[in-house]
Design an enzyme around this catalytic site. Structure first.
Site, mmCIF file in Angstrom:
data_model
loop_
_atom_site.group_PDB
_atom_site.id
_atom_site.type_symbol
_atom_site.label_atom_id
_atom_site.label_comp_id
_atom_site.label_asym_id
_atom_site.label_seq_id
_atom_site.Cartn_x
_atom_site.Cartn_y
_atom_site.Cartn_z
ATOM 1 N N SER A 106 1.026 -1.433 -0.041
ATOM 2 C CA SER A 106 -0.057 -0.461 0.220
ATOM 3 C C SER A 106 0.712 1.489 0.152
ATOM 4 O O SER A 106 1.650 1.707 -0.554
ATOM 5 C CB SER A 106 -0.775 -0.263 0.977
ATOM 6 O OG SER A 106 -1.781 0.925 1.416
ATOM 7 N N ASP A 247 -2.320 5.888 -2.937
ATOM 8 C CA ASP A 247 -1.598 5.539 -3.109
ATOM 9 C C ASP A 247 -0.745 4.228 -3.687
ATOM 10 O O ASP A 247 -1.244 3.985 -4.425
ATOM 11 C CB ASP A 247 -1.759 4.636 -1.602
ATOM 12 C CG ASP A 247 -2.341 3.266 -1.525
ATOM 13 O OD1 ASP A 247 -3.627 3.555 -2.572
ATOM 14 O OD2 ASP A 247 -2.569 2.774 -0.452
ATOM 15 N N ASP A 249 -1.332 1.098 -4.247
ATOM 16 C CA ASP A 249 -1.934 -0.288 -4.638
ATOM 17 C C ASP A 249 -3.096 0.924 -5.105
ATOM 18 O O ASP A 249 -4.096 -0.071 -5.460
ATOM 19 C CB ASP A 249 -2.618 -0.868 -4.149
ATOM 20 C CG ASP A 249 -3.266 -0.403 -2.409
ATOM 21 O OD1 ASP A 249 -3.155 0.638 -1.761
ATOM 22 O OD2 ASP A 249 -3.610 -1.519 -2.271
ATOM 23 N N ASP A 251 -6.191 2.243 -4.084
ATOM 24 C CA ASP A 251 -7.367 1.634 -3.135
ATOM 25 C C ASP A 251 -7.751 2.816 -2.510
ATOM 26 O O ASP A 251 -8.359 2.478 -1.611
ATOM 27 C CB ASP A 251 -7.208 0.685 -2.288
ATOM 28 C CG ASP A 251 -6.110 -0.109 -0.779
ATOM 29 O OD1 ASP A 251 -5.259 1.391 -1.143
ATOM 30 O OD2 ASP A 251 -6.407 -0.314 0.335
#
EC number: 5.4.2.10
Length: 454
Positions: A106, A247, A249, A251
């Site tokens: 992340s 960010d 990833d 999400d």
């Protein structure tokens, strides 16, 4: 709040750690693939797992180790390469896979990595499922290994990015366009570095991309949702209408308005809730958020007859509560936004598109539309520790209780251990900023002293 079973490997968002060190090493990834493969290898159909990743160098180590584990457990593996976490959830469902895997840490730096698992419904695994997989990993995995004739196969899905691009575009109202808007999008040198600018451009925007040159080492480095200063400066320099910071990833998201002011997830939730309520689209009479969300959001919703339902930190717990009570909007102050009609997990890009739809429809600048409420002063300090958690110390417990009593109804204190790194998060919120600062400073000093003593 969700009372999670005790887990050794899994935290609030999968397994996470320093790359090439247990548990984020190839040996653990191999056993995880074997154990998860055994857990999901049920029934007589051909079993399938989708594996995606972000742009970290260590993804090249973990991806083949997981693949070997799943293939050895009799599951076919579909590799999709760097894609956002919500894309993996989407593909898991659309490909009728038994399991989805996202390799990402992340917003953490490149030295870290992580593994998130999704079930066939595209939802993150429950605590009980993660506990069951951990138990299998701790046992004899010989039973997970299939006969040579039943080994799985690995293949690559070349059109995976296009599938996610079309799904993201479909979340934006067909009657609207982004033509005439200049948007700066910061992809954190992460998983959305190709798809996010493409979606915005195909919807008509003048796109200014940054953080789109991953080299395996620069993910989240001075860019992305946890470092929005570069985005804010570029928004002002290019006179953009909005800045979008994802960010690693993708999400989660934070925004900057046209003045460069950073906008967090609480304001995003408030804007979408107000818009959906006016269109009779908001379900459940409430918005779900975590204990971290500002009391200003709670008051904003209450003034409109809506409840704010709080959960433990983690978008997985937000999603679980939303399903329990029938809500269709939830998220975290950090920028995870969950909207079940568009996806099963947090999606930073789709959340940004919902905000853009309001800006276009109402014809208002972001600085006006995204200032839904005045947040109460809130301060968060992270105290790093080694060894046992200092929260178990009696003196720390007494200090927390004393500060809570002193605040009374004027504010609140929230102390919790991070589920992804060895830090204690110390947060206080009240109407007086000086009171907040003093409360956090005293508690942080107490916890820090106990952490050193241990």
């Amino acid at each position: 709040m969700t009372n999670a079973p005790a887990r050794r490997l899994f935290g609030t968002d999968g397994i996470r750690g320093t790359a090439n060190r247990a548990p984020m090493d190839a040996a653990t990834a191999l056993r995880l693939g074997q154990a998860a493969g055994r857990y999901f290898n049920r029934g007589t159909h051909r079993h399938r797992v989708v594996i995606g990743k972000d742009t970290r160098l260590s993804g090249y180590m973990l991806e083949p180790a997981l693949t070997a584990g799943f293939v050895g457990a009799g599951m076919d593996v579909v590799l999709v390469g760097p894609l956002p976490t919500p894309a993996i959830a989407l593909l898991t469902r659309s490909l009728r896979a038994d399991l989805g895997v996202m390799i990402s840490a992340s917003h953490n730096p490149y030295e870290d990595n992580g593994i998130k698992l999704f079930g066939p419904d595209g939802l993150k695994l429950t605590d009980d499922q993660e506990c069951a997989i951990e138990a299998l990993m701790d046992g004899d995995l010989d039973a997970a290994l299939v006969a040579p004739s039943r080994l799985g196969r690995a293949s690559r899905l070349e059109d995976a990015p296009g599938r996610y691009i079309e799904a993201a575009k479909a979340s934006f109202p067909r009657s609207l366009t982004l033509e005439g808007l200049r948007i700066v999008v910061d992809c954190a040198h992460g998983a959305a570095y190709k798809v996010a600018p493409t979606v915005l451009w195909e919807l008509g925007a003048d796109v200014v991309p940054i953080g789109v040159s991953p080299d395996g080492f620069n993910i989240n480095k001075g860019v992305g949702s946890t470092a929005p200063a570069a985005l804010a400066a570029l928004v002002q320099e290019r006179r953009a209408n909005l800045g979008i910071a994802l960010d690693g990833d993708a999400d989660r998201v934070v925004l900057t308005d046209e003045t460069g002011q950073v906008v967090d997830g609480d304001q995003i939730l408030a804007l979408i809730a107000r818009s959906w309520l006016s269109r009779d689209r908001l379900r459940g009479g409430a918005v779900v958020a975590t204990v971290m969300s500002n009391m200003g959001l709670e008051r904003f919703l209450a003034a409109r007859g809506l409840d704010l339902l709080r959960t433990a930190v983690g978008d997985r717990y937000v999603g679980e509560r939303m399903r329990e009570v029938g809500c269709n909007l939830g998220g975290e102050q950090s920028g995870h936004m969950i909207m079940p009609e568009f996806g099963t997990t947090g999606d930073g890009l789709i959340a940004a598109l919902q905000v853009l739809a309001v800006l276009v429809d109402e014809g208002r600048p972001a600085s006006e539309a995204l200032r839904c409420f005045a947040p109460l002063p809130q301060r968060l300090v992270n105290v790093r520790y080694a060894g046992p958690s200092p929260l178990a110390d009696a003196a720390v417990k007494e200090a927390i209780a004393a500060e809570e009593a002193a605040l009374g109804t004027r504010g609140r204190v929230l102390i919790r251990a991070s589920g992804t790194e060895p830090v204690i998060r110390v947060m206080a919120e009240a109407e007086e900023e000086a009171l907040v600062d003093a409360t956090v400073a005293r508690l942080a000093d107490t916890i820090r002293a106990k952490a050193r003593a241990a």
